[in-house]
Design a protein around this motif. Sequence first.
Motif, mmCIF file in Angstrom:
data_model
loop_
_atom_site.group_PDB
_atom_site.id
_atom_site.type_symbol
_atom_site.label_atom_id
_atom_site.label_comp_id
_atom_site.label_asym_id
_atom_site.label_seq_id
_atom_site.Cartn_x
_atom_site.Cartn_y
_atom_site.Cartn_z
ATOM 1 N N ALA A 62 -5.947 -12.344 -4.072
ATOM 2 C CA ALA A 62 -6.620 -11.289 -3.048
ATOM 3 C C ALA A 62 -6.178 -9.882 -3.051
ATOM 4 O O ALA A 62 -7.092 -8.910 -2.832
ATOM 5 C CB ALA A 62 -6.860 -11.978 -1.697
ATOM 6 N N ARG A 63 -4.927 -9.679 -2.958
ATOM 7 C CA ARG A 63 -4.067 -8.517 -2.699
ATOM 8 C C ARG A 63 -4.235 -7.570 -4.240
ATOM 9 O O ARG A 63 -4.696 -6.617 -4.085
ATOM 10 C CB ARG A 63 -2.672 -8.595 -2.331
ATOM 11 C CG ARG A 63 -2.673 -9.147 -1.162
ATOM 12 C CD ARG A 63 -1.137 -9.462 -0.804
ATOM 13 N NE ARG A 63 -0.411 -7.923 -0.696
ATOM 14 C CZ ARG A 63 0.915 -7.964 -0.550
ATOM 15 N NH1 ARG A 63 1.569 -8.884 -0.325
ATOM 16 N NH2 ARG A 63 1.505 -6.857 -0.679
ATOM 17 N N VAL A 90 1.344 -12.754 -12.309
ATOM 18 C CA VAL A 90 1.985 -12.964 -11.127
ATOM 19 C C VAL A 90 2.214 -14.322 -11.016
ATOM 20 O O VAL A 90 1.162 -15.143 -10.888
ATOM 21 C CB VAL A 90 1.281 -12.219 -9.947
ATOM 22 C CG1 VAL A 90 1.993 -12.243 -8.730
ATOM 23 C CG2 VAL A 90 1.095 -10.722 -10.459
ATOM 24 N N LEU A 91 3.576 -14.866 -11.007
ATOM 25 C CA LEU A 91 3.841 -16.143 -10.777
ATOM 26 C C LEU A 91 4.318 -16.358 -9.054
ATOM 27 O O LEU A 91 4.342 -15.386 -8.431
ATOM 28 C CB LEU A 91 4.791 -16.583 -11.295
ATOM 29 C CG LEU A 91 4.716 -16.347 -12.986
ATOM 30 C CD1 LEU A 91 5.982 -16.897 -13.904
ATOM 31 C CD2 LEU A 91 3.369 -17.071 -13.454
ATOM 32 N N PRO A 92 4.046 -17.615 -8.451
ATOM 33 C CA PRO A 92 4.534 -17.680 -6.898
ATOM 34 C C PRO A 92 5.804 -16.944 -7.060
ATOM 35 O O PRO A 92 6.759 -17.367 -7.580
ATOM 36 C CB PRO A 92 4.388 -19.330 -6.880
ATOM 37 C CG PRO A 92 3.612 -19.685 -7.946
ATOM 38 C CD PRO A 92 3.886 -18.747 -9.269
ATOM 39 N N GLY A 93 6.138 -16.494 -5.754
ATOM 40 C CA GLY A 93 7.523 -15.812 -5.314
ATOM 41 C C GLY A 93 7.267 -14.668 -4.614
ATOM 42 O O GLY A 93 7.948 -14.645 -3.336
ATOM 43 N N PRO A 94 6.659 -13.610 -4.553
ATOM 44 C CA PRO A 94 5.836 -13.512 -6.321
ATOM 45 C C PRO A 94 6.846 -12.857 -7.047
ATOM 46 O O PRO A 94 7.598 -12.170 -6.893
ATOM 47 C CB PRO A 94 4.816 -12.549 -5.997
ATOM 48 C CG PRO A 94 5.300 -11.605 -4.812
ATOM 49 C CD PRO A 94 6.079 -12.476 -3.969
ATOM 50 N N VAL A 95 6.536 -13.139 -8.506
ATOM 51 C CA VAL A 95 7.121 -12.754 -9.644
ATOM 52 C C VAL A 95 6.269 -11.940 -10.604
ATOM 53 O O VAL A 95 5.280 -12.829 -10.831
ATOM 54 C CB VAL A 95 8.185 -13.855 -10.370
ATOM 55 C CG1 VAL A 95 8.844 -13.182 -11.481
ATOM 56 C CG2 VAL A 95 9.066 -14.538 -9.324
ATOM 57 N N ASP A 105 0.785 -0.334 -10.922
ATOM 58 C CA ASP A 105 -0.150 -0.603 -10.053
ATOM 59 C C ASP A 105 -0.028 -2.165 -9.605
ATOM 60 O O ASP A 105 -0.444 -2.339 -8.376
ATOM 61 C CB ASP A 105 -1.702 -0.173 -10.483
ATOM 62 C CG ASP A 105 -1.698 -0.883 -11.899
ATOM 63 O OD1 ASP A 105 -0.753 -1.447 -12.604
ATOM 64 O OD2 ASP A 105 -2.896 -0.546 -12.508
ATOM 65 N N VAL A 106 0.331 -2.775 -10.347
ATOM 66 C CA VAL A 106 0.400 -4.198 -9.928
ATOM 67 C C VAL A 106 1.641 -4.475 -8.994
ATOM 68 O O VAL A 106 1.688 -5.225 -8.078
ATOM 69 C CB VAL A 106 0.963 -5.242 -11.347
ATOM 70 C CG1 VAL A 106 1.347 -6.437 -10.834
ATOM 71 C CG2 VAL A 106 -0.108 -5.132 -12.296
ATOM 72 N N VAL A 107 2.972 -3.705 -9.277
ATOM 73 C CA VAL A 107 3.848 -3.584 -8.213
ATOM 74 C C VAL A 107 3.795 -3.241 -6.998
ATOM 75 O O VAL A 107 3.908 -3.728 -5.895
ATOM 76 C CB VAL A 107 5.071 -2.940 -8.845
ATOM 77 C CG1 VAL A 107 6.177 -2.867 -7.972
ATOM 78 C CG2 VAL A 107 5.479 -3.703 -9.900
ATOM 79 N N ARG A 108 2.689 -2.140 -6.934
ATOM 80 C CA ARG A 108 2.330 -1.369 -5.706
ATOM 81 C C ARG A 108 1.455 -2.330 -5.041
ATOM 82 O O ARG A 108 1.563 -2.363 -3.880
ATOM 83 C CB ARG A 108 1.759 -0.087 -6.042
ATOM 84 C CG ARG A 108 2.636 1.131 -6.577
ATOM 85 C CD ARG A 108 1.945 2.474 -6.510
ATOM 86 N NE ARG A 108 0.968 2.584 -7.493
ATOM 87 C CZ ARG A 108 1.175 2.774 -8.775
ATOM 88 N NH1 ARG A 108 2.334 3.122 -9.269
ATOM 89 N NH2 ARG A 108 0.065 2.991 -9.598
ATOM 90 N N LEU A 110 1.577 -5.554 -4.775
ATOM 91 C CA LEU A 110 2.438 -6.459 -4.041
ATOM 92 C C LEU A 110 3.412 -6.096 -3.185
ATOM 93 O O LEU A 110 3.954 -6.719 -2.543
ATOM 94 C CB LEU A 110 2.995 -7.519 -5.321
ATOM 95 C CG LEU A 110 2.165 -8.017 -6.372
ATOM 96 C CD1 LEU A 110 2.899 -8.659 -7.419
ATOM 97 C CD2 LEU A 110 1.194 -9.010 -5.611
ATOM 98 N N SER A 111 3.420 -4.881 -3.065
ATOM 99 C CA SER A 111 4.506 -4.145 -2.197
ATOM 100 C C SER A 111 4.077 -3.949 -0.873
ATOM 101 O O SER A 111 2.789 -3.756 -0.661
ATOM 102 C CB SER A 111 5.061 -3.009 -2.986
ATOM 103 O OG SER A 111 5.651 -3.279 -3.991
ATOM 104 N N THR A 112 4.926 -4.071 0.241
ATOM 105 C CA THR A 112 4.337 -3.490 1.418
ATOM 106 C C THR A 112 5.075 -2.234 1.874
ATOM 107 O O THR A 112 6.370 -1.855 1.593
ATOM 108 C CB THR A 112 5.034 -4.330 2.483
ATOM 109 O OG1 THR A 112 4.667 -5.608 2.372
ATOM 110 C CG2 THR A 112 4.794 -4.082 3.862
#
Length: 354
Positions: A62-63, A90-95, A105-108, A110-112
């Motif tokens: 969703a994110r 993106v694997l569970p973890g997340p990794v 853009d993927v890292v951003r 998933l980042s807070t």
Amino acid sequence: MSTVAATRLVATRELRVKLRDKTFLFSTVFFLLFAILSTVVPALIGSSASSVAVASGNPAEARLRDAGLKVRVADDPERLVRDGDVDAAVLPGPVVVAQEDAPGDVVRALSTEPEVRLLNPDAVNPIAAFLVPFAFALVFFFTSLTFGLQIAQSVTEEKQTRMVEILVAAVPVRALLAGKVLAGGVLALAQVALIAFVTVAGAQLTDGGGGLLPLLAPAMTWFVPFFVFGFVMLASLWAAVGALVNRQEDINGASTPIQLLVMLPFFLVAFLQDNETVMTVMSYVPFSAPTAMPARLFDGDAAAWEPFVSLAVLAVTAVAALLAGARLYEGGLLRTNGRVSWKTAWRDRELQRL
């Protein structure tokens, strides 16, 4: 024929000639392409979202979708990365799994992001603080030098071909000068406006455009009247230079003082824009005010009353330069027996047929 009608006639003729001139058309297209390349293309390249694979039921899905990424649900997301079907997984973890570097853009997504509190929220970005004054200086330098030189070349060409003798028999000399300056000013302002429109439209496509444009708007608004009076001031002197010589080859030598008046403010604004004292002084010097004052307005260093005073000084100087240029223009236009000195043209303003 009245002076106003003659001026309009000369300006119309000059506009028609220049609009068919390949040099003018090429320069306009070149700068439009440059504006597009510097704004639109980076935005289009940057707008290409990364593709990312996730397993079914991954809470990060969703994110990633909310961030505008292209998400693919697969049983083996990592295999899609190996096959080159997606940019990352993106694997569970997340990794985050990627071939070489993880897409930003993927890292951003998933980042807070932490809360950011700015002590000076109205501060101008340092890069913009350098580029915007440089852009003002570059635009005025290029247009005043290019179109001014074209005006001088047009006057000299008419002298060299003896066409000027026919023209002054039909229209007043000052109307001939006014028409050339008016046509050059219209073309220069139209070219600058077109380039500015393309640049602003391109900036709207970038992430930073929305924050920069409100800061830039007051400076751009003031730049227009400063540009107009500054161009008239220099164009009248360029026309006088063209009237002092009989060959195109002699224009560079005769125009050295005018070139210095154009080049020095450009380099001073480009390299000393961080010096508040120098910029303040330059914003009241007529030949540097068209670039220095808008730059100070963008930086927020100028008081509300300063652009009015600076523009008034520039307007008075432009009128004086126009009168002086007209006198020199009259004194040298019909002299075809060699290069005329500034002193001779000033002293002998009466038209002569040699």
